[in-house]
Design an enzyme around this catalytic site. Sequence first.
Site, PDB file in Angstrom:
ATOM      1  N   ASP A 222      -5.747  -4.505   2.677  1.00 33.39           N
ATOM      2  CA  ASP A 222      -6.246  -4.109   1.348  1.00 33.39           C
ATOM      3  C   ASP A 222      -6.476  -5.351   0.483  1.00 33.39           C
ATOM      4  O   ASP A 222      -6.232  -5.346  -0.713  1.00 33.39           O
ATOM      5  CB  ASP A 222      -5.249  -3.138   0.683  1.00 33.39           C
ATOM      6  N   LYS A 225     -12.450  -7.934   1.234  1.00 29.49           N
ATOM      7  CA  LYS A 225     -12.986  -7.220   2.408  1.00 29.49           C
ATOM      8  C   LYS A 225     -13.541  -8.159   3.489  1.00 29.49           C
ATOM      9  O   LYS A 225     -13.519  -7.821   4.671  1.00 29.49           O
ATOM     10  CB  LYS A 225     -14.040  -6.186   1.978  1.00 29.49           C
ATOM     11  N   ASP A 250      -8.258  -0.085   3.851  1.00 28.50           N
ATOM     12  CA  ASP A 250      -8.751   0.657   2.676  1.00 28.50           C
ATOM     13  C   ASP A 250     -10.170   0.188   2.327  1.00 28.50           C
ATOM     14  O   ASP A 250     -10.610  -0.885   2.768  1.00 28.50           O
ATOM     15  CB  ASP A 250      -7.800   0.415   1.488  1.00 28.50           C
ATOM     16  N   ASN A 251     -10.851   0.982   1.557  1.00 31.71           N
ATOM     17  CA  ASN A 251     -12.173   0.633   0.973  1.00 31.71           C
ATOM     18  C   ASN A 251     -13.229   0.281   2.006  1.00 31.71           C
ATOM     19  O   ASN A 251     -13.998  -0.659   1.799  1.00 31.71           O
ATOM     20  CB  ASN A 251     -12.040  -0.568   0.015  1.00 31.71           C
ATOM     21  N   GLU A 280     -10.607   4.847  -5.632  1.00 30.44           N
ATOM     22  CA  GLU A 280      -9.490   5.140  -6.525  1.00 30.44           C
ATOM     23  C   GLU A 280      -9.961   5.465  -7.949  1.00 30.44           C
ATOM     24  O   GLU A 280     -10.770   4.740  -8.516  1.00 30.44           O
ATOM     25  CB  GLU A 280      -8.497   3.962  -6.552  1.00 30.44           C
TER      26      GLU A 280
HETATM   27  C1  LIG Z   1      -7.352  -4.232  -3.734  1.00 26.38           C
HETATM   28  S1  LIG Z   1      -6.135  -5.315  -4.310  1.00 26.38           S
HETATM   29  C2  LIG Z   1      -4.685  -4.732  -3.497  1.00 26.38           C
HETATM   30  C3  LIG Z   1      -4.213  -3.429  -4.035  1.00 26.38           C
HETATM   31  C4  LIG Z   1      -2.849  -3.013  -3.524  1.00 26.38           C
HETATM   32  N1  LIG Z   1      -2.786  -3.000  -2.103  1.00 26.38           N
HETATM   33  C5  LIG Z   1      -2.502  -1.644  -4.042  1.00 26.38           C
HETATM   34  O1  LIG Z   1      -3.027  -0.669  -3.496  1.00 26.38           O
HETATM   35  O2  LIG Z   1      -1.746  -1.550  -4.997  1.00 26.38           O
HETATM   36  C6  LIG Z   1      -6.504  -6.786  -3.416  1.00 26.38           C
HETATM   37  C7  LIG Z   1      -5.514  -7.925  -3.649  1.00 26.38           C
HETATM   38  O3  LIG Z   1      -5.640  -8.835  -2.551  1.00 26.38           O
HETATM   39  C8  LIG Z   1      -5.463 -10.143  -3.018  1.00 26.38           C
HETATM   40  N2  LIG Z   1      -6.116 -11.000  -2.000  1.00 26.38           N
HETATM   41  C9  LIG Z   1      -7.425 -11.048  -1.710  1.00 26.38           C
HETATM   42  N3  LIG Z   1      -7.656 -11.858  -0.675  1.00 26.38           N
HETATM   43  C10 LIG Z   1      -6.455 -12.350  -0.292  1.00 26.38           C
HETATM   44  C11 LIG Z   1      -6.039 -13.251   0.733  1.00 26.38           C
HETATM   45  N4  LIG Z   1      -6.925 -13.784   1.593  1.00 26.38           N
HETATM   46  N5  LIG Z   1      -4.730 -13.531   0.835  1.00 26.38           N
HETATM   47  C12 LIG Z   1      -3.831 -12.967  -0.019  1.00 26.38           C
HETATM   48  N6  LIG Z   1      -4.169 -12.119  -1.020  1.00 26.38           N
HETATM   49  C13 LIG Z   1      -5.460 -11.809  -1.141  1.00 26.38           C
HETATM   50  C14 LIG Z   1      -6.126 -10.130  -4.384  1.00 26.38           C
HETATM   51  O4  LIG Z   1      -5.662 -11.167  -5.199  1.00 26.38           O
HETATM   52  C15 LIG Z   1      -5.753  -8.744  -4.898  1.00 26.38           C
HETATM   53  O5  LIG Z   1      -4.587  -8.785  -5.642  1.00 26.38           O
END
Ligand SMILES: C[S@@+](CC[C@H](N)C(=O)[O-])C[C@H]1O[C@@H](n2cnc3c(N)ncnc32)[C@H](O)[C@@H]1O
Length: 295
Positions: A222, A225, A250-251, A280
């Site tokens: 998640d 993408k 997800d997504n 969501e």
């Molecule tokens: C869609 S949100 C996650 C939502 C969470 N899983 C929830 O449902 O409450 C995506 C998160 O992934 C983090 N993120 C994106 N790419 C990442 C990476 N390569 N490594 C670590 N975190 C990452 C972003 O900073 C963001 O906070």
Amino acid sequence: MNGIVCGSDLNSKAGEESQSCSGTGRTSDIRTEMLESYPILLSIVTSLLFIVLLLAVLIRNNGWAAILWNEIVLQKITNFIMAQSKEERILNFVLQNAVRGDPQSVLDTIDKYCSQKEWAMNVGDEKGLILDKILEETKPSVLLELGTYCGYSAVRIARLLNPSARFLTIEFNPAFAAIARQMIEFAGVQDKVKILEGPSETIIPQLKKKHEVDTLDFVFLDHWKDRYMPDTILLLDHGLLRKGSVILADNVIVPGAPEFIKYIRNNNRFECTNYPAHVEYMKVKDAMEKAVFVG
Ligand SMILES: C[S@@+](CC[C@H](N)C(=O)[O-])C[C@H]1O[C@@H](n2cnc3c(N)ncnc32)[C@H](O)[C@@H]1O
């Protein structure tokens, strides 16, 4: 009539009349100009109304437009006005309205805030039920989440785990990790979740040696993408999946992960199931994809 009076300058009255007459002329000139520009004004107002309507329809029906509108326009304006991030507002709402030590109350409060006040990228209540169902079926003991954000899904997952389970969640944004830590602590599940701060691509290769993970029973994808496919390959390359490991993504429609979907569905080492749902807190279609590693 006007022409006759206007032409007269025999006395001051006539002069006054002459002035008022030329005033009337200017007024009628202005009126004529206004009447001439009326169609232009009307077309500008109509075009603006049409653009606003189009934007409203687009934001309501198109996931990308809605996310961009919420994340870029609305959020930036509100953050500027309130001198606070949206994630801080979510946390404060939880601290003020949820019951400490009650994970379900924390989830319900976040869902309430994000459906009624400000949209946020948590997995949310509808897809959260799919996540719950798969966790209940799988009963995992070692879990990994990529993308913690405010800790919504971490709390959701942690509340269903048995006491001996190990659950690691990776987040590379320090501000989000700090919010998630407080959220998890408030929900009372801090002993069941460990946040690893850093990029997934750096942490996954360290899982075995640094974090003493043998293999993972369950992985929740998640994060951004475009990392779904490379991080799945990293998990495979580092021997972190065993026969029966479950990956839930997800997504997969909005924002969408087309490379990952193509890769996983065309790979005979995985058995895939799609779970249709909605983005969501929106009516826009989305889905989750489950991929079971068959070895
Ligand atoms: C869609 S949100 C996650 C939502 C969470 N899983 C929830 O449902 O409450 C995506 C998160 O992934 C983090 N993120 C994106 N790419 C990442 C990476 N390569 N490594 C670590 N975190 C990452 C972003 O900073 C963001 O906070």
